[in-house]
Design an enzyme around this catalytic site. Sequence first.
Site, short mmCIF file in Angstrom:
data_model
loop_
_atom_site.label_atom_id
_atom_site.label_comp_id
_atom_site.label_asym_id
_atom_site.label_seq_id
_atom_site.Cartn_x
_atom_site.Cartn_y
_atom_site.Cartn_z
CB SER A 556 -0.90 0.00 1.24
OG SER A 556 -1.56 1.24 1.39
CE1 TYR A 569 -4.79 -2.09 4.84
CE2 TYR A 569 -3.80 0.08 4.54
CZ TYR A 569 -4.31 -1.09 4.01
OH TYR A 569 -4.34 -1.26 2.65
#
Length: 679
Positions: A556, A569
């Site tokens: 990400s 996350y």
Amino acid sequence: MASHPEAAALLARSHRLGADARNTNYAGGNTSAKGTETDPVTGGDVELMWVKGSGGDLGTLTEAGLAVLRLDRLRALTDVYPGVEREDEMVAAFDYCLHGKGGAAPSIDTAMHGLVDAAHVDHLHPDSGIALACAADGEKLTAECFGDTVVWVPWRRPGFQLGLDIAAVKEANPQAVGCVLGGHGITAWGNTSEECERNSLHIIRTAERFLAERGRPEPFGPVIEGYAALPEEERRERAAALGPYVRAIASQDRPQVGHFDDSDAVLDFLARAEHPRLAALGTSCPDHFLRTKVRPLVLDLPPATPLDEAVARLKELHTAYREEYAAYYARHAEPDSPAMRGADPAIVLVPGVGMFSFGKDKQTARVAGEFYINAINVMRGAEAVSTYAPIEESEKFRIEYWALEEAKLQRMPKPKPLATRVALVTGAGSGIGKAIAQRLVAEGACVVVADLNGENAAQVAEELGGSDKAVAVTVDVTSEEQIAGAFRAAVLAFGGVDLVVNNAGISISKPLLETSAKDWDLQHDIMARGSFLVSREAARVMTAQELGGDIVYIASKNAVFAGPNNIAYSATKADQAHQVRLLAAELGEHGIRVNGVNPDGVVRGSGIFAGGWGAKRAAVYGVPEEKLGEFYAQRTLLKREVLPEHVANAVFALTGGDLTHTTGLHVPVDAGVAAAFLR
């Protein structure tokens, strides 16, 4: 042309015959019909023949698969036939006999159909018929089985001369309904489509009954002590453990996709005393050995042998197999023979475990295995009533390295970029993972669709084309056992794994003080620990295969960009990003490349965003959830929304063949987020 009644009857008959594996093997045999049509040029009648063209399968034959020829021109070729030494030239002459446009290319068997004086002709490869054709005293057995209604035709390579031979046999035996072709198959004929089909089935079923009634009960001999089949679960564990090593030896010349079969026919054959002798004799019917090679590689150890000893012996046998195949080529090659196509086996037999078959794709590998089972059935039938006696090795070479066969291979379309590669994608039941699986299959890969939601995975696999393209596995990536099971499924389905995409994940979006240890552990268990476990299992398989490989992490932009309310996350994504660098450094010596993709703002089609993450991120940024994708797009340099297929494009770019010297790279797919630029 298929609207003509005779052609329509031909297609219907072909479908019925091809639907039953007892009648002919996949893509084996051909059928024809003759009839009168109006010539659009002269307005007069013209006699035509519709015949299955080169390639294709009887069970699924369509109008496009038929070649349509003028009978007057086809039969006139007998006047210019230069003799058996130059009969291959006649195949090109068939093109000058075609009627109209389109249709399939005429096959080598066209003369058989055109020269035989019958309105309908079937040429088929039933196991029962080939068993008689490959028996040492096949001519005598054919007479005993059929009397004078089916005539023996000695072995002759398919071609124009064989067509002349069969035509002469029919003319000399008006009482006959067909013939058994030595070493090859059967041909039947009739005045109507119904009569022809009836005659074909009569030959096949009569031969079946003859073999059953006359045959001795154990044609393959007694069971060898210690060679009986392992229990199902145990043999599949063994097959999965051996599979990557077997694929390595089948892929030394070029990568291959695999198929595993542990059906009763295979296991019984390998448990019996005569299997080494019979396997060494090789297959006989041309359709068989063109797909299975002349003979298989057979592991000569009982199934209880320790794995490392079995692997070592397989490698020794492979060396000997390659030397023997090269000698076979040298014994028979002529100055104008095609170059040797490769010396690896297409069939590997492991007693007590089963059969591994290989090909350029899953369908080819599966069909090769089906053909070897046909060969086992032929051997069983021949040995039951006589002795199995395949055609001479020199004749097999003439078929395998036939100029016409080489020309057919050269006409095959260029392989897709990911042909022969097997991919396993986690979290592939929806969103980004599904898009990646779709792209990989479109580029030629076989895909294992792995997802915690088994129903979603199964639906995606079916959408991708079924078991020849994709299989589904239910897997929780936090479980070592389930991950190992997923890779075992990949090996049994496709032979191994070459490309792994770590995509499975969840997203917990909370401020630091609201993030519990349970949140932290769950986020890390699924993505950091899960990616590690998947990559570790992938490395085990890939190193055993010795084919290199690719591992791709869907990380990400958050792996390098610090945003608010996202500690669990983003920290996990940073962990994944560093795994890419660590594994690239460690696995490079095995030819395994490890790279990453850093997406951002993939809202539409995303399972994560639909599961509540979207609402939470929208609240953080103060925008309606349905506008979140637009919000993300507007904060990028390109002002474009990122979709799952854009991430899939990056995965393909990393694995599709052009970036062969790239490892340890992270590719941003975020439409341009300056704060996430890699430094």
